[in-house]
Structure formats: C-alpha cells, structure tokens
Design a protein around this motif. Structure first.
Motif, short mmCIF file in Angstrom:
data_model
loop_
_atom_site.label_atom_id
_atom_site.label_comp_id
_atom_site.label_asym_id
_atom_site.label_seq_id
_atom_site.Cartn_x
_atom_site.Cartn_y
_atom_site.Cartn_z
N PHE A 189 0.34 -1.05 -0.28
CA PHE A 189 -0.41 -0.19 -0.02
C PHE A 189 1.25 1.75 0.15
N THR A 190 1.70 1.10 0.57
CA THR A 190 2.95 2.49 1.30
C THR A 190 3.88 2.60 -0.31
N LYS A 191 4.26 1.41 -0.79
CA LYS A 191 4.63 1.65 -2.35
C LYS A 191 4.11 1.64 -3.44
N ILE A 192 2.96 1.37 -3.44
CA ILE A 192 2.22 1.37 -4.69
C ILE A 192 2.07 3.09 -5.18
N GLN A 193 1.75 3.74 -5.88
CA GLN A 193 0.94 5.01 -5.78
C GLN A 193 -0.43 5.17 -6.76
N THR A 194 -1.35 5.43 -5.31
CA THR A 194 -2.74 4.99 -5.48
C THR A 194 -3.38 6.33 -4.73
N ASP A 195 -4.99 5.91 -5.42
CA ASP A 195 -5.63 7.68 -4.65
C ASP A 195 -6.74 6.91 -3.94
N GLN A 196 -7.46 8.27 -3.31
CA GLN A 196 -8.08 7.66 -2.25
C GLN A 196 -8.48 6.85 -1.90
N HIS A 197 -8.96 5.80 -3.19
CA HIS A 197 -9.88 4.78 -3.07
C HIS A 197 -10.03 3.76 -2.54
N LEU A 198 -8.87 3.47 -2.49
CA LEU A 198 -7.76 2.66 -1.54
C LEU A 198 -7.57 2.71 0.11
N LEU A 199 -7.72 4.09 0.54
CA LEU A 199 -8.08 4.37 2.15
C LEU A 199 -9.59 3.84 2.30
N HIS A 200 -10.85 4.35 0.95
CA HIS A 200 -12.04 4.07 1.26
C HIS A 200 -12.13 2.55 2.04
N ILE A 201 -11.41 1.61 1.05
CA ILE A 201 -11.05 0.01 1.55
C ILE A 201 -11.13 -0.30 3.00
N LEU A 202 -9.80 0.57 3.43
CA LEU A 202 -9.78 0.72 4.37
C LEU A 202 -10.38 0.68 5.36
N PHE A 203 -11.00 2.35 5.47
CA PHE A 203 -12.19 3.02 6.47
C PHE A 203 -13.20 2.54 6.26
N GLY A 204 -14.07 2.43 4.83
CA GLY A 204 -15.13 2.08 4.56
C GLY A 204 -15.88 3.78 3.61
N ASN A 205 -16.93 3.64 2.71
CA ASN A 205 -17.14 5.03 2.56
C ASN A 205 -18.72 4.98 2.19
N MET A 206 -19.53 4.69 3.09
CA MET A 206 -21.18 3.64 2.53
C MET A 206 -21.86 5.06 2.65
N LEU A 207 -21.59 6.69 2.31
CA LEU A 207 -22.24 7.48 1.88
C LEU A 207 -21.54 8.06 0.63
N GLY A 208 -20.39 7.76 -0.03
CA GLY A 208 -20.08 7.82 -1.19
C GLY A 208 -19.94 6.65 -1.76
N ILE A 209 -20.76 5.35 -1.55
CA ILE A 209 -20.16 4.58 -2.94
C ILE A 209 -21.11 4.53 -4.24
N GLN A 210 -20.79 3.97 -5.26
CA GLN A 210 -20.51 4.07 -6.33
C GLN A 210 -21.90 3.26 -6.82
N ASP A 211 -22.33 3.25 -7.97
CA ASP A 211 -23.34 2.96 -9.01
C ASP A 211 -23.01 1.54 -9.43
N PHE A 212 -22.13 1.67 -9.41
CA PHE A 212 -20.76 -0.23 -9.33
C PHE A 212 -20.93 -1.05 -7.86
N GLU A 213 -20.47 -0.26 -7.08
CA GLU A 213 -20.09 -0.92 -6.00
C GLU A 213 -22.01 -1.08 -5.30
#
Length: 291
Positions: A113-137
């Motif tokens: 996680f620290t070595k690969i350049q990622t956007d905020q999406h993977l942070l949502h995997i760690l802490f959740g993002n119920m209010l921002g869940i997308q249509d596909f998700e």
C-alpha cells in the motif's frame, strides 16, 4: 414529535443517503446471519483474519488494473486455506495459526500500500465509504450480500449441525469438508461485499457483534438469528442517522451503536439473572416449609 420525525426523515431526502441505507441493510442482514454461525463455531477470529488478509489482494488488483473485489476474494480465500492447511499439518492451535497468517498478510498489504501510487479509493477500503458508494459498487455489494444470504438461509440446518457438532454431522452423512470450505467461501464473499461500505477495519465488528448480542439473549438458534438481524439492521439505520447529524464516520457510528446494543443486552441479562436468583426461595425456606 415533529422534530423527532424530521430527525429520522431529513437524511433520507438525499439520494446518497438512500443508497447508503440500502447498501447498509444488505450487508447488515448477511453479516447478522453469518455472525450467528461464526459465534457458534468459535470462528470470530477467522472473520478478523480474512478481513485483514484481503488488503494485499486489493492492492495487487489495483496495480494490475483488475476489479478490486476479485483480488480481495482471492486474497481472503488464500488466507483461509493457508490457515486450514497449517492447522492440519502441525500442532499449533487454530487461533495461533490465524494470528500468524493474517498478521503476515496484513503486513504485506501495508507494505504494498505504501509502495504503490494510489488514489483515495484504497483508503476507502481501509475505513469504508458508505455515503460515497458508487453505482457499480452498490450493485456489487447488494448482489453479493443477497447471494450469500440466500445460500445461508437455504442450507441453514446443515451449517447449524456442522457448527454445533462436526462429529455428529459426519455420522449423519453430511459432507463436513465441503461445508467447512463453503463457510470459508461465504465468509470471504461477505467480507468482499462489506468492505466497500464499512472498510477492512470495521468489518470484524459487523461479523461478531450481532451474533454475540443475540447469543447472550437466547439459547434457541432460530431466535438468535432473528435477534441478530434486528440488532444489525437497527444499528445500520441508527448509525447512518447519527453519522449524518453529527457529521461523523458512518461505519464507526454503526459499530458504536452495535457495541451499545451489546452492552445493553449484557446488562439486561445480568439483571434478569440476579432477579431470578432473588425470587427463588432459599434452601432454608424450603426446609421450614416441608416441616
């Protein structure tokens, strides 16, 4: 009264809140029924292990450009199979094996996680993002939850007998090995569905709290499942409402509500036991009455 009605209805005037509610109810229902079997089988740590072990699979899937749930499922199932293999081939206890495997895989995930350049999406995997869940998700979460829920309900008696007494299940002809790995697959699928909403860190509470709360309130498994469902779904609704009004993390609010339900159930059980003991006649009273 109007203020109370508005407190409940105001958040769900927004589309993203409605979507969060339906996604939460879906994962809450499947986590509730599965938690009953995990508690009965003593697999609470297994849920914790797999939920943390999916992290390297998610990061690798992101790096390869494939769907994150595929990597999460493969990683979680690998953790479960590794734990089972090590347990069968050495004298180390199961909880120790799971602790070693899941901590190792979670550490690997953190390094990646620290070595690969990622956007905020993977942070949502760690802490959740119920209010921002997308249509596909949203579709993925609800679909997986409904599939797992249906399988558990259809084969609930077989799973119950296996979790309660594996030897007896084998005697009556049930395929205990198949049931064992089916539970692991269902657990992995549930975690894949749930992490989109509540995240890796909070998912273990969703898989333990409802079953534990129901377990201390009843000794009948059928009632246990209904109580777990009520606790989980109520916690989802109240957690989403509270998070909206206090502008707090949704998954954390849901877990806190579940923890509150557990403490209330534990207090109720203790008070009920104490009242029963106080109302029972003492042996000395029985002796005098008999004379």
């Amino acid at each position: 009264m109007d203020n109370l009605i508005q407190w409940f209805s105001e958040p769900f005037q927004f589309e993203f809140m409605q979507r969060a509610l339906w996604a939460g109810l879906a994962v809450g229902a499947v986590c509730a029924v599965l938690s009953c079997y995990l508690v009965l089988k003593g697999w609470s740590l297994m849920g914790d292990a797999i939920s943390h072990a999916v992290l390297p699979g998610i990061v690798i899937a992101y790096a390869l450009g494939i769907a994150l749930p595929i990597g999460a499922f493969i990683s979680g199932l690998t953790c479960a199979l590794m734990s089972g293999y090590i347990k069968e081939n050495c004298r180390v206890k199961e909880d120790t094996v799971m602790g070693i495997v899941y901590s190792g895989m979670f550490a690997l995930g953190l390094i990646l996680f620290t070595k690969i350049q990622t956007d905020q999406h993977l942070l949502h995997i760690l802490f959740g993002n119920m209010l921002g869940i997308q249509d596909f998700e949203f579709i993925q979460t609800v679909t997986l939850s409904l599939i797992v829920f249906a399988i558990i309900v259809i084969f609930r008696k077989d799973f119950l007998l296996y979790c309660f007494d594996r030897s007896h299940a084998r005697v009556v002809g049930l395929p205990v090995v198949l049931i064992h790995y089916s539970l692991l697959v269902l657990l992995s699928l549930t975690i894949v569905a749930t992490i989109q909403a509540v995240g890796v860190i909070m998912v273990v509470a969703m898989l333990v709290a409802p079953g534990m709360t129901a377990f201390i309130l009843t000794k009948q498994f059928a009632y246990m499942m209904w109580i777990a469902l009520g606790v989980s779904l109520s916690a989802i609704i109240l957690g989403i409402l509270i998070s909206f009004h206090i502008d707090g993390a949704t998954s954390a609010c849901i877990v806190l509500v579940q923890a509150t339900f557990f403490m209330l159930a534990l207090t109720f059980t203790k008070l009920k036991t104490r009242m029963t003991m106080l109302n029972e006649p003492s042996p000395a009273t029985n002796t005098r009455t008999s004379h």
